[in-house]
Each structure stands twice: as C-alpha cells, then as structure tokens.
Design a protein around this motif. Sequence first.
Motif, PDB file in Angstrom:
ATOM      1  N   GLU A 128       0.819  -1.206   0.000  1.00  0.00           N
ATOM      2  CA  GLU A 128       0.000   0.000   0.000  1.00  0.00           C
ATOM      3  C   GLU A 128       0.857   1.262   0.000  1.00  0.00           C
ATOM      4  O   GLU A 128       0.600   2.200  -0.755  1.00  0.00           O
ATOM      5  N   LEU A 129       1.887   1.288   0.863  1.00  0.00           N
ATOM      6  CA  LEU A 129       2.735   2.476   0.935  1.00  0.00           C
ATOM      7  C   LEU A 129       3.576   2.617  -0.329  1.00  0.00           C
ATOM      8  O   LEU A 129       3.772   3.726  -0.831  1.00  0.00           O
ATOM      9  N   SER A 130       4.069   1.504  -0.847  1.00  0.00           N
ATOM     10  CA  SER A 130       4.856   1.553  -2.081  1.00  0.00           C
ATOM     11  C   SER A 130       4.035   2.152  -3.212  1.00  0.00           C
ATOM     12  O   SER A 130       4.524   2.989  -3.983  1.00  0.00           O
ATOM     13  N   ALA A 131       2.765   1.732  -3.306  1.00  0.00           N
ATOM     14  CA  ALA A 131       1.882   2.252  -4.353  1.00  0.00           C
ATOM     15  C   ALA A 131       1.616   3.734  -4.153  1.00  0.00           C
ATOM     16  O   ALA A 131       1.609   4.517  -5.111  1.00  0.00           O
ATOM     17  N   LYS A 132       1.419   4.132  -2.907  1.00  0.00           N
ATOM     18  CA  LYS A 132       1.154   5.549  -2.594  1.00  0.00           C
ATOM     19  C   LYS A 132       2.345   6.417  -2.973  1.00  0.00           C
ATOM     20  O   LYS A 132       2.190   7.475  -3.594  1.00  0.00           O
ATOM     21  N   MET A 133       3.545   5.966  -2.610  1.00  0.00           N
ATOM     22  CA  MET A 133       4.741   6.749  -2.906  1.00  0.00           C
ATOM     23  C   MET A 133       4.979   6.824  -4.412  1.00  0.00           C
ATOM     24  O   MET A 133       5.381   7.867  -4.930  1.00  0.00           O
ATOM     25  N   LEU A 134       4.742   5.721  -5.112  1.00  0.00           N
ATOM     26  CA  LEU A 134       4.915   5.723  -6.561  1.00  0.00           C
ATOM     27  C   LEU A 134       3.923   6.690  -7.208  1.00  0.00           C
ATOM     28  O   LEU A 134       4.268   7.438  -8.125  1.00  0.00           O
ATOM     29  N   HIS A 135       2.694   6.681  -6.701  1.00  0.00           N
ATOM     30  CA  HIS A 135       1.671   7.587  -7.220  1.00  0.00           C
ATOM     31  C   HIS A 135       2.094   9.045  -7.032  1.00  0.00           C
ATOM     32  O   HIS A 135       1.924   9.876  -7.924  1.00  0.00           O
ATOM     33  N   ARG A 136       2.659   9.344  -5.865  1.00  0.00           N
ATOM     34  CA  ARG A 136       3.080  10.722  -5.589  1.00  0.00           C
ATOM     35  C   ARG A 136       4.229  11.136  -6.503  1.00  0.00           C
ATOM     36  O   ARG A 136       4.322  12.296  -6.911  1.00  0.00           O
ATOM     37  N   VAL A 137       5.117  10.192  -6.814  1.00  0.00           N
ATOM     38  CA  VAL A 137       6.227  10.504  -7.713  1.00  0.00           C
ATOM     39  C   VAL A 137       5.705  10.773  -9.131  1.00  0.00           C
ATOM     40  O   VAL A 137       6.118  11.728  -9.800  1.00  0.00           O
ATOM     41  N   ILE A 138       4.786   9.929  -9.587  1.00  0.00           N
ATOM     42  CA  ILE A 138       4.254  10.058 -10.945  1.00  0.00           C
ATOM     43  C   ILE A 138       3.397  11.311 -11.101  1.00  0.00           C
ATOM     44  O   ILE A 138       3.524  12.073 -12.059  1.00  0.00           O
ATOM     45  N   GLN A 139       2.504  11.530 -10.120  1.00  0.00           N
ATOM     46  CA  GLN A 139       1.560  12.636 -10.212  1.00  0.00           C
ATOM     47  C   GLN A 139       2.136  13.960  -9.718  1.00  0.00           C
ATOM     48  O   GLN A 139       1.649  15.024 -10.062  1.00  0.00           O
ATOM     49  N   GLY A 140       3.159  13.873  -8.907  1.00  0.00           N
ATOM     50  CA  GLY A 140       3.700  15.085  -8.282  1.00  0.00           C
ATOM     51  C   GLY A 140       3.047  15.292  -6.924  1.00  0.00           C
ATOM     52  O   GLY A 140       1.846  15.099  -6.761  1.00  0.00           O
ATOM     53  N   LYS A 141       3.843  15.671  -5.926  1.00  0.00           N
ATOM     54  CA  LYS A 141       3.321  15.823  -4.572  1.00  0.00           C
ATOM     55  C   LYS A 141       2.168  16.810  -4.505  1.00  0.00           C
ATOM     56  O   LYS A 141       1.271  16.679  -3.690  1.00  0.00           O
ATOM     57  N   GLU A 142       2.203  17.845  -5.353  1.00  0.00           N
ATOM     58  CA  GLU A 142       1.186  18.885  -5.288  1.00  0.00           C
ATOM     59  C   GLU A 142      -0.205  18.344  -5.597  1.00  0.00           C
ATOM     60  O   GLU A 142      -1.206  18.906  -5.174  1.00  0.00           O
ATOM     61  N   SER A 143      -0.270  17.236  -6.367  1.00  0.00           N
ATOM     62  CA  SER A 143      -1.576  16.711  -6.765  1.00  0.00           C
ATOM     63  C   SER A 143      -2.187  15.800  -5.719  1.00  0.00           C
ATOM     64  O   SER A 143      -3.318  15.366  -5.861  1.00  0.00           O
ATOM     65  N   VAL A 144      -1.416  15.463  -4.664  1.00  0.00           N
ATOM     66  CA  VAL A 144      -1.902  14.555  -3.635  1.00  0.00           C
ATOM     67  C   VAL A 144      -2.234  15.342  -2.384  1.00  0.00           C
ATOM     68  O   VAL A 144      -1.387  16.058  -1.840  1.00  0.00           O
ATOM     69  N   ALA A 145      -3.471  15.228  -1.927  1.00  0.00           N
ATOM     70  CA  ALA A 145      -3.894  15.977  -0.741  1.00  0.00           C
ATOM     71  C   ALA A 145      -3.188  15.462   0.498  1.00  0.00           C
ATOM     72  O   ALA A 145      -3.189  14.267   0.784  1.00  0.00           O
ATOM     73  N   LEU A 146      -2.570  16.351   1.236  1.00  0.00           N
ATOM     74  CA  LEU A 146      -1.902  16.006   2.483  1.00  0.00           C
ATOM     75  C   LEU A 146      -2.654  16.643   3.641  1.00  0.00           C
ATOM     76  O   LEU A 146      -3.256  17.695   3.503  1.00  0.00           O
ATOM     77  N   SER A 147      -2.582  16.004   4.804  1.00  0.00           N
ATOM     78  CA  SER A 147      -3.211  16.598   5.974  1.00  0.00           C
ATOM     79  C   SER A 147      -2.317  17.736   6.470  1.00  0.00           C
ATOM     80  O   SER A 147      -1.100  17.730   6.219  1.00  0.00           O
ATOM     81  N   PRO A 148      -2.877  18.699   7.199  1.00  0.00           N
ATOM     82  CA  PRO A 148      -2.060  19.790   7.728  1.00  0.00           C
ATOM     83  C   PRO A 148      -0.886  19.293   8.573  1.00  0.00           C
ATOM     84  O   PRO A 148       0.189  19.898   8.560  1.00  0.00           O
ATOM     85  N   VAL A 149      -1.080  18.191   9.281  1.00  0.00           N
ATOM     86  CA  VAL A 149      -0.011  17.657  10.137  1.00  0.00           C
ATOM     87  C   VAL A 149       1.192  17.234   9.303  1.00  0.00           C
ATOM     88  O   VAL A 149       2.338  17.310   9.761  1.00  0.00           O
ATOM     89  N   ASP A 150       0.960  16.810   8.064  1.00  0.00           N
ATOM     90  CA  ASP A 150       2.071  16.408   7.194  1.00  0.00           C
ATOM     91  C   ASP A 150       3.003  17.572   6.875  1.00  0.00           C
ATOM     92  O   ASP A 150       4.138  17.366   6.449  1.00  0.00           O
ATOM     93  N   SER A 151       2.532  18.803   7.049  1.00  0.00           N
ATOM     94  CA  SER A 151       3.366  19.967   6.761  1.00  0.00           C
ATOM     95  C   SER A 151       4.367  20.255   7.870  1.00  0.00           C
ATOM     96  O   SER A 151       5.276  21.065   7.700  1.00  0.00           O
ATOM     97  N   LEU A 152       4.195  19.589   9.022  1.00  0.00           N
ATOM     98  CA  LEU A 152       5.105  19.821  10.142  1.00  0.00           C
ATOM     99  C   LEU A 152       6.458  19.166   9.879  1.00  0.00           C
ATOM    100  O   LEU A 152       6.534  18.087   9.296  1.00  0.00           O
ATOM    101  N   SER A 153       7.512  19.821  10.355  1.00  0.00           N
ATOM    102  CA  SER A 153       8.841  19.213  10.285  1.00  0.00           C
ATOM    103  C   SER A 153       8.887  18.042  11.265  1.00  0.00           C
ATOM    104  O   SER A 153       7.987  17.865  12.099  1.00  0.00           O
ATOM    105  N   ASP A 154       9.958  17.239  11.200  1.00  0.00           N
ATOM    106  CA  ASP A 154      10.082  16.102  12.110  1.00  0.00           C
ATOM    107  C   ASP A 154      10.071  16.551  13.569  1.00  0.00           C
ATOM    108  O   ASP A 154       9.401  15.951  14.418  1.00  0.00           O
ATOM    109  N   ARG A 155      10.820  17.602  13.883  1.00  0.00           N
ATOM    110  CA  ARG A 155      10.876  18.103  15.261  1.00  0.00           C
ATOM    111  C   ARG A 155       9.531  18.687  15.684  1.00  0.00           C
ATOM    112  O   ARG A 155       9.103  18.526  16.830  1.00  0.00           O
ATOM    113  N   GLU A 156       8.853  19.373  14.779  1.00  0.00           N
ATOM    114  CA  GLU A 156       7.538  19.938  15.092  1.00  0.00           C
ATOM    115  C   GLU A 156       6.516  18.832  15.339  1.00  0.00           C
ATOM    116  O   GLU A 156       5.697  18.931  16.256  1.00  0.00           O
ATOM    117  N   LEU A 157       6.587  17.772  14.531  1.00  0.00           N
ATOM    118  CA  LEU A 157       5.659  16.657  14.719  1.00  0.00           C
ATOM    119  C   LEU A 157       5.904  15.970  16.059  1.00  0.00           C
ATOM    120  O   LEU A 157       4.962  15.591  16.755  1.00  0.00           O
TER     121      LEU A 157
END
Length: 214
Positions: A128-157
């Motif tokens: 599932e994750l492999s497919a998701k990551m491949l999709h993001r590479v093909i489509q571009g990250k901008e086309s995949v909706a991310l949750s606001p929490v995903d915008s946090l840096s590692d330390r912020e998270l």
Amino acid sequence: MTQIVIVDDHPSTRFGLATRIELEPDLQICGEAADVDEALELIGQVRPDVAVIDVSLKTGSGIDLIKQVKEAHPRVKMLVWSMYEEGLYAERALRAGALGYINKQQATDTIVEAIRTIMAGDLFLSKELSAKMLHRVIQGKESVALSPVDSLSDRELETFRLIGQGMNTKDIAKAMDLRPKTVETYRARIKDKLEIDDMAALTREATQWVLENG
C-alpha cells in the motif's frame, strides 16, 4: 552472522522481538537500548549490521536517532518497528535514512523478512505504501492531498505528539533534549501551520491526534 541492535523503550517488546529474531540461525541480537543517547553509544561500540528502531523512545525521537546514526555510522542499515501507522512516519523515516518500516500490529515473522530484505540492499515497505509513494512521484506531490499535520517538520511533529500526550514545555524540552525556548518556537510554528489561534486549541488538536493515531 547478521548482528542486530534493538532500540525500543518497552522491555517486553525488546524481549519478544529478540526472542523471535534469534530463532533464525543467521541472525543475532548484539545489544538493546531504550533511548537516543544509549542507542548511539551502543551502536558506536558494537557496530551492528542492522538497527531496529521505534519512533517513540524513552527520551528523544527515533527519527532523530536515524539521522544521527546515518551520519555517524552510514554502514548500519536501519529498520523502523513502530506502533504508528506507516502513513504517519514511514516517509519521514525513509528520508531520515531508514530502509524499511513495519507496523507493530503486523505478524512478528515480518521482522525477519524485513531484516533480510534490507540486508540485501532493498527497501521494505507494504504494498500500500509503495503504491502511494509511486503515485506521488508520478503525479507530483502537489496533486496529492496532504493533511495539515504532514506539513510539520520532524521536530515539530514530535513536539505536537508530546503535547498530545499531556507534556508541558519543560517536560518536552527534557524529552527532546532541547531548551524550553526552542520548544516554544516549535509550538508557535505548529499553531501557524495548523492555523490554530491559542494553546488550548493546540492541546485539544494534539490530544485528538494522539488518540486517533495511537
């Protein structure tokens, strides 16, 4: 013989994992640690082939540990074994330097398969994750909706997670080995990125996130 270190803050988890791994004739546990400093010292001493690391440790973050091990001991292959769903931390772990991610709810036998996979030089991820990551590479990250929490840096998270566990600034600073002022800076950035107005709302949001994500 593949030498393995386990880094997890729960003794029972370490015991169960070590017991399963050592059933394999070619795999051997050469050390265990519960936090970042202890793990760094141990890895520097025993120089394992593989480090199995949890995201949430007694003190510090497993993601930070992965970054430090990659820099100090680039030969060590790292695998994350976590209670958190892979969608939350897997990509962060890979960016930090890990070669695989396993959720603790998966069968324990999976850890053996994962160790052998990363020792062969390949990544170990769910389909599932492999497919998701491949999709993001093909489509571009901008086309995949991310949750606001995903915008946090590692330390912020990590700060967000500890807030959700009920820790105050002083406790978070101690757990993350930071100055309280730095933690306050992270709090401000989190509020800005999540569009939260006050600390009470941030605490509620963080608590809910922890409840929903383990």
